[in-house]
Design a protein around this motif. Structure first.
Motif, PDB file in Angstrom:
ATOM      1  N   ASP A  12      46.696  39.518  39.650  1.00 11.20           N
ATOM      2  CA  ASP A  12      45.855  40.533  39.949  1.00 11.20           C
ATOM      3  C   ASP A  12      46.858  41.582  40.114  1.00 11.20           C
ATOM      4  O   ASP A  12      46.604  42.979  39.560  1.00 11.20           O
ATOM      5  CB  ASP A  12      45.623  40.316  41.726  1.00 11.20           C
ATOM      6  N   ASP A  56      46.706  44.170  50.317  1.00 13.07           N
ATOM      7  CA  ASP A  56      45.930  42.972  50.497  1.00 13.07           C
ATOM      8  C   ASP A  56      46.014  42.431  51.870  1.00 13.07           C
ATOM      9  O   ASP A  56      46.862  42.304  52.281  1.00 13.07           O
ATOM     10  CB  ASP A  56      46.434  41.894  49.322  1.00 13.07           C
ATOM     11  N   THR A  87      39.958  39.926  48.650  1.00 16.54           N
ATOM     12  CA  THR A  87      38.939  39.234  48.142  1.00 16.54           C
ATOM     13  C   THR A  87      38.030  39.077  49.460  1.00 16.54           C
ATOM     14  O   THR A  87      36.882  38.868  49.219  1.00 16.54           O
ATOM     15  CB  THR A  87      39.296  37.838  47.738  1.00 16.54           C
ATOM     16  N   THR A 107      36.432  45.570  48.206  1.00 17.37           N
ATOM     17  CA  THR A 107      36.724  44.161  47.757  1.00 17.37           C
ATOM     18  C   THR A 107      37.016  44.001  46.485  1.00 17.37           C
ATOM     19  O   THR A 107      36.485  44.669  45.697  1.00 17.37           O
ATOM     20  CB  THR A 107      34.974  43.208  48.108  1.00 17.37           C
ATOM     21  N   LYS A 108      37.808  43.252  45.993  1.00 17.79           N
ATOM     22  CA  LYS A 108      38.227  43.296  44.680  1.00 17.79           C
ATOM     23  C   LYS A 108      37.325  42.656  43.728  1.00 17.79           C
ATOM     24  O   LYS A 108      36.422  41.647  43.893  1.00 17.79           O
ATOM     25  CB  LYS A 108      39.406  41.787  44.430  1.00 17.79           C
ATOM     26  N   SER A 110      35.215  41.270  40.225  1.00 20.39           N
ATOM     27  CA  SER A 110      35.134  40.001  39.433  1.00 20.39           C
ATOM     28  C   SER A 110      35.467  40.565  37.975  1.00 20.39           C
ATOM     29  O   SER A 110      36.054  39.569  37.422  1.00 20.39           O
ATOM     30  CB  SER A 110      33.811  39.145  39.385  1.00 20.39           C
TER      31      SER A 110
END
Length: 136
Positions: A12, A56, A87, A107-108, A110
């Motif tokens: 990430d 995070d 996430t 939100t991360k 995809s």
């Protein structure tokens, strides 16, 4: 403009760094830390505070939830804008993050292309339009 990114996942971190570069944000303005403990050590040791923190929630040692509360309870640090980048899509995490003073919650994504767009949005708002307070 100085950015601290608290992210424990190496992959990430690489993707974020690449997305920053795709958006013309020089890697020299970015510092990565692997957990909340390292973030707090860095913040407490430095005289020049960052302009913004990407945080995070799910990290070892001290997670982002604990770190957010600690930053907001510190008079020297509480003005720093904090973007939650995680996430977790849990409603409780979102509500608690805002309750404890996060400025934004993402939100991360995809896909890398979505990450590039997300960083572009952050850059547009926080770097180009928002008036960030200076440390006194």
């Amino acid at each position: 403009m100085q950015i601290i990114i608290a992210e424990d996942d190496h992959d990430d971190r690489v993707l974020i760094e690449d997305a920053l570069l795709e958006n013309g944000i020089d890697a020299k303005v970015t510092t990565f830390v692997k957990d909340g403990e390292e973030l707090m050590e860095l913040l407490n040791a430095t005289k020049k505070l960052p302009s913004i923190i990407l945080l995070d929630l799910n990290m070892p040692k001290k997670d982002g939830r604990q770190t957010l509360v600690e930053i907001r309870d510190d008079a020297r640090l509480k003005h720093i804008p904090i973007i939650i980048y995680t996430t977790s899509q849990a409603e409780e995490d979102i509500k608690l993050s805002y309750k404890h003073g996060s400025n934004t919650y993402f939100t991360k994504p995809s896909k890398f292309s979505e990450l590039v767009e997300l960083i572009a949005s952050i850059k547009s708002y926080w770097f180009d339009n928002a008036k960030l307070g200076k440390e006194k």
